[in-house]
Each structure stands twice: as structure tokens, then as C-alpha cells.
Design an enzyme around this catalytic site. Structure first.
Site, PDB file in Angstrom:
ATOM      1  N   HIS A  22       0.879  -1.174   0.000  1.00  0.00           N
ATOM      2  CA  HIS A  22       0.000   0.000   0.000  1.00  0.00           C
ATOM      3  C   HIS A  22       0.917   1.226   0.000  1.00  0.00           C
ATOM      4  CE1 HIS A  22      -2.198  -2.948   2.604  1.00  0.00           C
ATOM      5  NE2 HIS A  22      -3.317  -2.409   2.187  1.00  0.00           N
ATOM      6  N   ASP A  44       2.385   1.961   3.377  1.00  0.00           N
ATOM      7  CA  ASP A  44       3.429   1.068   3.921  1.00  0.00           C
ATOM      8  C   ASP A  44       4.821   1.563   3.576  1.00  0.00           C
ATOM      9  OD1 ASP A  44       1.247  -0.661   4.314  1.00  0.00           O
ATOM     10  OD2 ASP A  44       1.667  -1.755   2.444  1.00  0.00           O
TER      11      ASP A  44
END
Ligand code: XUL
Ligand code: CO
Length: 431
Positions: A99, A102
Site C-alpha cells: 500500500h 506502507d
């Protein structure tokens, strides 16, 4: 090289007789099964979020992991990337997934977040080149920030819808730039907490329009990958709109997207929906929307999404059996959407968790291949439906079938479903 994994060996296949915890006992990437190497059947991916971004918290306590890359600067993000690619290399994992949230720290504005995503994905490029590790999928985190507490696409505030749309665009651009093979949408907060404040019809329209925009943008930029929806019935919201595969299919049809979007099925989400993993895979395949899997396991007693690494070989074998029946993973893969237990503090724990999980999948794949090659289940399934061969009953109508039943004095004799025999058959391979 960073210090993080220093002293840990590269994982290799050593077969079943050795005593090396850091070796594969089943995962032999070059072993050819049904005409293709195990590596290409399984298409393993490491999930960036659980392995590198999760601090080890639970509802009763915060961080247990101490990682040198925890922090909110781009230097931290680069160190995280260095360690992540070292781990992919140690494991021989061919893919990873991420993502936006992240991989880069959140800044103070949308523009800053986008610039940071660009910067860190530019940092990934040469590492991917050097290691040969590829991107299975990218996705946008549209659930952690408080702006999304009432949903992203389904938010009552149109400005949040716009913010989410713009964020998805940046994540699709990043995925395309890195040659990603899929783009995933998990509706983390696309659901409701209480019906008392929720307009279901309106929220569904918003979700459908957002997905149409994703598909339109895919074609506009020429993204070759597959768009995937990841069903989940609840958690974090009380009820989520992408409840399970069948629900997603009817949603796709409502918005004319059933030929454009497939599903990424997660074992733990299937369990939460009251299904088995293989049920969801088989259901998706039967609807022509099977795309990819998030591999993990839930604790069967606790009733929430525990995201543990898989360790039940016969159970996983049935999932791969359905995947093989569906024609394999295609552009999809086996993404370990799984996290360590919060007491598993050591760098070695990260490696051992993945080695074990890869081995469970490899052992399961071998069982599934043996069952496919034997053909016993498919033979028995075909026998069960053999009466339909050459039958034209589906082309008749109620009155014609009435006439037929009356004319021949029809009185069908029930036949055994042979469930126990079939379960015994499976255990010949899985035992
Ligand atoms: C949450 C979950 C997510 C998705 C990606 O349960 O599975 O990690 O896989 O957003
Ligand atoms: Co997932």
C-alpha cells in the site's frame, strides 16, 4: 547491505530429510509439475505491510517490535526498502505487494504524499531490476487515516470521495510504473457501523462509480494488469459491502464490470464470511472472476481476522486444487497477507514464518497436482451429473416437463452423494 538479517542464510531447497530450519523441505522452485515450475504455479509474494510496517500492536497494547526503520522520515522509508528487498532475496520470493502508506511516511498534504510515493517507488525500481523481484500488486490504503473513518468511496462527504479517487490514481500510476501485474481494492471502511445513519443505495452507487472510474483509468493509461476486489464481510466495519465472492459478483454485474474486475480471495476473510477458502475460490471460478489469493489463516476459535501464516497442509491443498481446476493463478499470485505473532520479535522469525508458509503451500500444491493428475474427483463428479448428458430438460418449460413426467410415469430413485468415500479419496493424497 543492512545489518538487520546479518548472519541469516539464503533459503534453499534441501528436501525432507535435513534438519535445517532455514531450508525449504517442499518448495523446490524449479521442480516441474503439470508442465510448469513450482515457482510459476505458486507466484509467492511478500506483503510489505505486515512484515515491515506493522509494529506488533493489539487492542490491549502497542508496539512490541523494534525495527530500525520505524520513524517518519524518507531515510526510514529507504532503510525499510533496503531491508525488505534483502528479505525477498533471502527467501527467493519472486513478488511483493504494497500500500502507499506502507512504503512512505505520511506528509502534511496530498501533494507531499504523492511526491513521496513517487520518490520511494523510484527507489524500488533499481532494486527490482537488481534482484529480479517483481510487483504482484499495488494498492491504496484508504482505511487507516481518520479522514476515511466513514468510508472512502462510500463516505457521506464528497470531498473524501474525491481525495480517495485522487489517491487511487497515484497508486495505480505507481503500480504501472513498477510493472505491477494487478491492482487491488480492498474496501477497508466501505461499509457501515450503524444502519441508523446510513443510506445503503447511495453508498452502493458511490462505490460502483468509483470502481468504474478505476476501470476507465486503467484503460486510459494502458495498464495491462488485472483489477482485483478483495472481499471481506466485516472488520473494521460492522458490515462491509464486499461481503464475499458472490456479493462482489452481483455488485460487479450491477455496474457492468463483471468482465473487467476479478477477485483477490483471502483465506481469513472467507472464514469470517462463514465459508471455506476453497468454497470462495470455486465460487469465483464458477463465475469467471477468480484472480488471486491472499494466503493466511484465521484462528478458528477467536472469530476475527488474525492473519496468521498458513500451517494446515490438507486445508491449503484443497484451495490449490480449486486453483488448478480454475486454470491456475494467471496474473495472480500467493500473497502472504500474514503477520508474525507479537512475541516473535527476532529478524529470524520473519524469515522462518515465510519459509514455513512457502513450504506449506508447496506441499499442498504437490497434493493438489497429484489429485488433478489422478483425476478421481473429476471422474466421480462427472458420474454424478452424467444423467444430464444429452438431456434437453433445460430447453423445455414447466408444462412440457409435466407432460413428460406424466407420460413416462417418472419416479426418480435417490442416489448416494458418497461424501465419506470422497473424503477418504482426498486423504489418500493428503494423509
Ligand atoms: C485486510 C487485508 C488487506 C488487503 C489489502 O484484512 O486483507 O491487507 O489485503 O488492503
Ligand atoms: Co488481504
Amino acid at each position: 547491505m543492512t545489518e538487520f538479517f546479518s548472519g541469516l542464510p539464503k533459503a534453499r531447497f534441501e528436501g525432507r530429510t535435513g534438519d535445517n530450519d532455514f531450508a525449504f523441505r517442499h518448495y523446490d522452485p524449479d521442480l516441474v509439475l503439470m508442465g510448469k515450475p513450482m515457482r510459476d504455479h505458486l507466484r509467492f509474494a511478500v506483503a510489505y505491510w505486515h512484515s515491515f510496517a506493522w509494529p506488533g500492536g493489539d487492542p490491549f497494547g502497542g508496539q512490541t517490535f523494534e525495527r530500525p526503520w520505524f520513524g517518519d522520515t524518507m531515510d526510514h522509508a529507504r532503510l525499510k526498502a533496503d531491508v525488505a528487498f534483502e528479505m525477498f532475496d533471502i527467501l527467493g520470493a519472486p513478488y511483493f505487494c504494497f500500500h502507499d502508506a506502507d512504503v512512505r511516511p505520511e506528509g502534511g498534504s496530498f501533494a507531499e504524499d504523492s511526491a513521496r510515493l513517487d520518490e520511494i517507488t523510484d527507489y524500488f525500481g533499481p532494486k527490482m531490476e537488481e534482484t529480479g523481484v517483481k510487483l504482484l500488486w499495488g494498492t491504496a490504503n484508504l482505511f487507516s487515516n481518520r479522514r476515511y473513518m466513514a468510508g472512502a468511496a462510500t463516505n457521506p462527504d464528497p470531498d473524501v470521495f474525491a481525495y480517495a479517487a485522487a489517491t487511487i490514481k497515484t497508486c495505480m500510476d505507481a503500480t504501472m510504473k513498477l510493472g505491477g501485474e494487478n491492482y487491488v481494492l480492498w474496501g477497508g471502511r466501505e461499509g457501515y457501523e450503524t444502519l441508523l445513519n446510513t443510506d445503503l443505495a447511495r453508498e452502493r452507487q458511490q462505490a460502483g462509480r468509483m470502481l468504474q472510474m478505476v476501470v476507465e483509468y486503467k484503460h486510459r493509461i494502458g495498464f495491462q494488469g488485472t483489477i482485483l476486489i478483495e472481499p471481506k464481510p466485516q472488520e473494521p466495519t460492522k458490515h462491509q459491502y464486499d461481503y464475499d465472492v458472490a456479493t462482489v459478483y452481483s455488485f460487479l454485474r450491477e455496474f457492468g464490470l463483471e468482465d473487467e474486475v476479478k477477485v483477490n480471495i483471502e483465506q481469513g476473510h472467507a472464514i469470517l464470511a462463514g465459508h471455506s477458502f476453497e468454497h470462495e475460490i470455486a465460487m469465483a471460478a464458477s463465475m469467471g472472476i477468480f484472480g488471486s489469493i491472499d494466503m493466511n489463516r484465521n484462528d478458528y476459535q477467536s472469530g476475527w481476522d488474525t492473519d496468521q501464516f498458513p500451517n494446515n497442509i490438507p486445508e491449503v491443498a484443497l484451495a490449490y486444487y480449486e486453483i488448478l481446476r480454475a486454470g491456475g493463478l494467471g496474473t495472480g499470485g500467493t500473497n502472504f497477507d500474514a503477520k508474525l505473532r507479537r512475541q516473535s520479535l527476532e529478524p529470524a522469525d520473519l524469515i522462518l514464518a515465510h519459509i514455513g508458509a512457502m513450504d506449506v503451500c508447496a506441499a499442498a500444491l504437490k497434493i493438489a497436482v497429484a489429485m488433478i493428475e489422478d483425476g478421481g474427483l473429476e471422474k466421480r463428479r462427472a458420474q454424478r451429473y452424467a444423467g444430464w448428458d444429452g438431456s434437453d430438460f433445460l430447453e423445455r418449460d414447466l408444462a412440457a416437463l409435466y407432460d413428460h413426467v406424466m407420460a413416462v410415469g417418472l419416479n426418480p430413485a435417490p442416489r448416494s452423494g458418497r461424501q465419506e468415500a470422497l473424503e477418504n479419496y482426498v486423504n489418500r493424497f493428503a494423509g
